[in-house]
Design a protein around this motif. Structure first.
Motif, PDB file in Angstrom:
ATOM      1  N   GLN A 187       1.432  16.958  -0.435  1.00  0.00           N
ATOM      2  CA  GLN A 187       0.096  16.837   0.185  1.00  0.00           C
ATOM      3  C   GLN A 187      -0.256  15.407   0.562  1.00  0.00           C
ATOM      4  OE1 GLN A 187      -3.058  18.447  -2.179  1.00  0.00           O
ATOM      5  NE2 GLN A 187      -4.625  18.044  -0.643  1.00  0.00           N
ATOM      6  N   PHE A 188      -0.042  14.482  -0.380  1.00  0.00           N
ATOM      7  CA  PHE A 188      -0.348  13.078  -0.117  1.00  0.00           C
ATOM      8  C   PHE A 188       0.917  12.214  -0.143  1.00  0.00           C
ATOM      9  CE2 PHE A 188      -4.078  14.953  -2.307  1.00  0.00           C
ATOM     10  CZ  PHE A 188      -4.988  14.869  -1.256  1.00  0.00           C
ATOM     11  N   GLY A 189       2.068  12.853   0.115  1.00  0.00           N
ATOM     12  CA  GLY A 189       3.325  12.125   0.152  1.00  0.00           C
ATOM     13  C   GLY A 189       3.347  11.107   1.285  1.00  0.00           C
ATOM     14  N   LEU A 190       4.304  10.186   1.224  1.00  0.00           N
ATOM     15  CA  LEU A 190       4.337   9.102   2.201  1.00  0.00           C
ATOM     16  C   LEU A 190       4.521   9.606   3.630  1.00  0.00           C
ATOM     17  CD1 LEU A 190       6.320   6.241   0.436  1.00  0.00           C
ATOM     18  CD2 LEU A 190       3.873   6.693   0.489  1.00  0.00           C
ATOM     19  N   THR A 191       5.307  10.663   3.802  1.00  0.00           N
ATOM     20  CA  THR A 191       5.504  11.197   5.154  1.00  0.00           C
ATOM     21  C   THR A 191       4.199  11.723   5.726  1.00  0.00           C
ATOM     22  OG1 THR A 191       7.806  11.785   4.680  1.00  0.00           O
ATOM     23  CG2 THR A 191       6.738  12.902   6.527  1.00  0.00           C
ATOM     24  N   ASN A 192       3.521  12.577   4.955  1.00  0.00           N
ATOM     25  CA  ASN A 192       2.248  13.112   5.435  1.00  0.00           C
ATOM     26  C   ASN A 192       1.190  12.026   5.570  1.00  0.00           C
ATOM     27  OD1 ASN A 192       3.202  15.697   5.662  1.00  0.00           O
ATOM     28  ND2 ASN A 192       2.467  16.363   3.649  1.00  0.00           N
TER      29      ASN A 192
ATOM     30  N   ASN B 238       9.606  14.813 -13.478  1.00  0.00           N
ATOM     31  CA  ASN B 238       9.268  13.487 -12.955  1.00  0.00           C
ATOM     32  C   ASN B 238      10.145  13.120 -11.757  1.00  0.00           C
ATOM     33  OD1 ASN B 238       7.397  13.300 -14.986  1.00  0.00           O
ATOM     34  ND2 ASN B 238       8.621  11.955 -16.293  1.00  0.00           N
ATOM     35  N   ALA B 239      11.436  13.504 -11.835  1.00  0.00           N
ATOM     36  CA  ALA B 239      12.331  13.231 -10.713  1.00  0.00           C
ATOM     37  C   ALA B 239      11.912  14.028  -9.480  1.00  0.00           C
ATOM     38  CB  ALA B 239      13.772  13.563 -11.099  1.00  0.00           C
ATOM     39  N   LEU B 240      11.548  15.295  -9.707  1.00  0.00           N
ATOM     40  CA  LEU B 240      11.077  16.128  -8.597  1.00  0.00           C
ATOM     41  C   LEU B 240       9.793  15.559  -8.002  1.00  0.00           C
ATOM     42  CD1 LEU B 240      11.232  18.690  -6.877  1.00  0.00           C
ATOM     43  CD2 LEU B 240       9.984  19.889  -8.707  1.00  0.00           C
ATOM     44  N   ALA B 241       8.886  15.119  -8.861  1.00  0.00           N
ATOM     45  CA  ALA B 241       7.626  14.542  -8.383  1.00  0.00           C
ATOM     46  C   ALA B 241       7.883  13.275  -7.572  1.00  0.00           C
ATOM     47  CB  ALA B 241       6.706  14.226  -9.566  1.00  0.00           C
ATOM     48  N   ALA B 242       8.866  12.471  -8.023  1.00  0.00           N
ATOM     49  CA  ALA B 242       9.187  11.240  -7.295  1.00  0.00           C
ATOM     50  C   ALA B 242       9.726  11.562  -5.906  1.00  0.00           C
ATOM     51  CB  ALA B 242      10.193  10.410  -8.089  1.00  0.00           C
ATOM     52  N   VAL B 243      10.623  12.544  -5.821  1.00  0.00           N
ATOM     53  CA  VAL B 243      11.205  12.915  -4.525  1.00  0.00           C
ATOM     54  C   VAL B 243      10.120  13.437  -3.580  1.00  0.00           C
ATOM     55  CG1 VAL B 243      12.769  14.517  -3.359  1.00  0.00           C
ATOM     56  CG2 VAL B 243      13.501  13.355  -5.443  1.00  0.00           C
TER      57      VAL B 243
ATOM     58  N   LYS C 208       0.823  -1.208   0.000  1.00  0.00           N
ATOM     59  CA  LYS C 208       0.000   0.000   0.000  1.00  0.00           C
ATOM     60  C   LYS C 208       0.853   1.252   0.000  1.00  0.00           C
ATOM     61  CE  LYS C 208      -4.321  -1.727   1.901  1.00  0.00           C
ATOM     62  NZ  LYS C 208      -5.399  -1.523   2.895  1.00  0.00           N
ATOM     63  N   GLN C 209       2.026   1.197   0.611  1.00  0.00           N
ATOM     64  CA  GLN C 209       2.929   2.342   0.567  1.00  0.00           C
ATOM     65  C   GLN C 209       3.402   2.597  -0.864  1.00  0.00           C
ATOM     66  OE1 GLN C 209       2.680   4.265   3.208  1.00  0.00           O
ATOM     67  NE2 GLN C 209       4.755   4.131   4.031  1.00  0.00           N
ATOM     68  N   THR C 210       3.732   1.524  -1.569  1.00  0.00           N
ATOM     69  CA  THR C 210       4.164   1.662  -2.965  1.00  0.00           C
ATOM     70  C   THR C 210       3.037   2.221  -3.825  1.00  0.00           C
ATOM     71  OG1 THR C 210       5.717  -0.190  -2.745  1.00  0.00           O
ATOM     72  CG2 THR C 210       5.031   0.420  -4.976  1.00  0.00           C
ATOM     73  N   GLN C 211       1.827   1.698  -3.634  1.00  0.00           N
ATOM     74  CA  GLN C 211       0.680   2.200  -4.402  1.00  0.00           C
ATOM     75  C   GLN C 211       0.428   3.676  -4.120  1.00  0.00           C
ATOM     76  OE1 GLN C 211      -2.468  -0.445  -3.212  1.00  0.00           O
ATOM     77  NE2 GLN C 211      -1.838  -2.077  -4.610  1.00  0.00           N
TER      78      GLN C 211
ATOM     79  N   GLU D 232       0.734   9.326  -5.803  1.00  0.00           N
ATOM     80  CA  GLU D 232       1.101  10.708  -5.520  1.00  0.00           C
ATOM     81  C   GLU D 232       2.100  11.230  -6.547  1.00  0.00           C
ATOM     82  OE1 GLU D 232       1.432  14.396  -3.313  1.00  0.00           O
ATOM     83  OE2 GLU D 232      -0.072  12.946  -3.952  1.00  0.00           O
ATOM     84  N   GLN D 233       3.021  10.398  -6.973  1.00  0.00           N
ATOM     85  CA  GLN D 233       3.975  10.819  -7.994  1.00  0.00           C
ATOM     86  C   GLN D 233       3.250  11.170  -9.287  1.00  0.00           C
ATOM     87  OE1 GLN D 233       7.250   8.151  -8.666  1.00  0.00           O
ATOM     88  NE2 GLN D 233       7.867   9.148 -10.586  1.00  0.00           N
ATOM     89  N   ALA D 234       2.290  10.359  -9.689  1.00  0.00           N
ATOM     90  CA  ALA D 234       1.521  10.644 -10.902  1.00  0.00           C
ATOM     91  C   ALA D 234       0.750  11.944 -10.769  1.00  0.00           C
ATOM     92  CB  ALA D 234       0.574   9.487 -11.199  1.00  0.00           C
ATOM     93  N   ARG D 235       0.198  12.185  -9.592  1.00  0.00           N
ATOM     94  CA  ARG D 235      -0.558  13.429  -9.381  1.00  0.00           C
ATOM     95  C   ARG D 235       0.370  14.640  -9.474  1.00  0.00           C
ATOM     96  NH1 ARG D 235      -1.814  17.282  -5.769  1.00  0.00           N
ATOM     97  NH2 ARG D 235      -0.181  16.561  -4.354  1.00  0.00           N
ATOM     98  N   LEU D 236       1.550  14.522  -8.854  1.00  0.00           N
ATOM     99  CA  LEU D 236       2.504  15.632  -8.887  1.00  0.00           C
ATOM    100  C   LEU D 236       3.025  15.878 -10.299  1.00  0.00           C
ATOM    101  CD1 LEU D 236       4.509  14.905  -5.617  1.00  0.00           C
ATOM    102  CD2 LEU D 236       2.950  16.818  -6.029  1.00  0.00           C
ATOM    103  N   GLU D 237       3.296  14.820 -11.040  1.00  0.00           N
ATOM    104  CA  GLU D 237       3.768  14.984 -12.423  1.00  0.00           C
ATOM    105  C   GLU D 237       2.739  15.747 -13.243  1.00  0.00           C
ATOM    106  OE1 GLU D 237       4.569  11.106 -13.866  1.00  0.00           O
ATOM    107  OE2 GLU D 237       6.435  10.855 -12.733  1.00  0.00           O
ATOM    108  N   LYS D 238       1.472  15.407 -13.068  1.00  0.00           N
ATOM    109  CA  LYS D 238       0.419  16.097 -13.806  1.00  0.00           C
ATOM    110  C   LYS D 238       0.293  17.551 -13.379  1.00  0.00           C
ATOM    111  CE  LYS D 238      -4.505  15.749 -14.960  1.00  0.00           C
ATOM    112  NZ  LYS D 238      -5.761  14.966 -14.762  1.00  0.00           N
ATOM    113  N   THR D 239       0.434  17.779 -12.051  1.00  0.00           N
ATOM    114  CA  THR D 239       0.290  19.146 -11.528  1.00  0.00           C
ATOM    115  C   THR D 239       1.473  20.025 -11.940  1.00  0.00           C
ATOM    116  OG1 THR D 239      -0.938  18.318  -9.609  1.00  0.00           O
ATOM    117  CG2 THR D 239       0.038  20.509  -9.417  1.00  0.00           C
ATOM    118  N   LEU D 240       2.678  19.456 -11.909  1.00  0.00           N
ATOM    119  CA  LEU D 240       3.876  20.252 -12.173  1.00  0.00           C
ATOM    120  C   LEU D 240       4.193  20.412 -13.661  1.00  0.00           C
ATOM    121  CD1 LEU D 240       6.217  18.739  -9.415  1.00  0.00           C
ATOM    122  CD2 LEU D 240       5.009  20.934  -9.345  1.00  0.00           C
TER     123      LEU D 240
END
Length: 225
Positions: free
Chosen positions: A150-155, A138-143, A71-74, A79-87
């Motif tokens: 907002q929905f990153g693993l830490t938060n 994409n690299a920035l979104a992954a990091v 679930k963490q990977t999912q 979140e990475q896909a969302r950030l890529e689209k947003t950025l």
């Protein structure tokens, strides 16, 4: 008079014995009721404590189930896909979708008369720059998807732990409150019955005393004669 006094004394003694027996019976009933009450309260408290313990355990297990590697990977990929689209700017998104005409027209505006080889070279440079830009995005979104977005693993983990912790603390507070209330119930004592002195006992003793005195005087007179 002596017979009457003796009869009254016996009657009073019988009444007193009956009253003592009645009091003993009532006291036993009160004690039995107290024992039954304590058992009910203990069973009810054990049930409440177990329900609240299960509630806290469910909150803990629920949090852990949301933090499995799968679930963490999912969550990270989503979140990475969302950030890529947003950025990603719209023009880069169009390039990624194969819509190169619009961006080429913008960048080559006013230079339509140049040689085709030049146009092709510029278009290739544009495509290369766009690809590099997408890679950086994409690299920035992954990091950020691993960190504090907002929905990153830490938060996400913090939100899950906070919600679980609140449920566990609430269950703990309820358990403490229930235990405090149960301590009050445990302190309840059974009803205590006590014998109240009968006013007739003293009167019967006085009558018997007078009767005995009269009988003694009569006997004395008989022997004196």
């Amino acid at each position: 008079m002596s017979i009457i006094g003796i009869g009254l004394s016996i009657g009073m003694a019988a009444m007193q014995y009956s009253a003592q027996q009645d009091m003993a019976s009532k006291q036993q009933a009160a004690n039995d009721a107290w024992v039954a009450y304590q058992r009910r309260e203990a069973n009810a408290e054990n049930l409440r404590q177990e329900n609240l313990r299960q509630k806290a355990e469910a909150a803990r297990e629920g949090a852990l189930s949301e933090l499995t590697p799968q679930k963490q990977t999912q969550a990270q990929e989503k979140e990475q896909a969302r950030l890529e689209k947003t950025l990603t700017p719209e023009d880069l998104a169009n390039l990624a979708a194969g819509k190169t005409q619009s961006i080429n027209d913008k960048l080559l505006s006013g230079q339509q008369d140049m040689a085709d080889t030049v146009k092709t070279g510029v278009a290739n440079r544009i495509a290369q720059a766009a690809a590099e830009a997408r890679d950086r995005i994409n690299a920035l979104a992954a990091v950020q998807s691993y960190g504090g977005s907002q929905f990153g693993l830490t938060n996400r983990a913090n939100a899950i732990f906070n919600a679980s912790g609140q449920d566990i603390r609430l269950a703990g507070d309820e358990r403490q409150g229930d235990l405090a209330a149960y301590q009050v119930a445990k302190a309840v004592q059974p009803i205590q019955y006590q014998m109240t002195p009968s006013p007739w006992g003293g009167a019967a003793s006085a009558i018997a005393g007078k009767a005995g005195s009269g009988l003694g005087s009569a006997m004395a007179g008989m022997f004196a004669g």
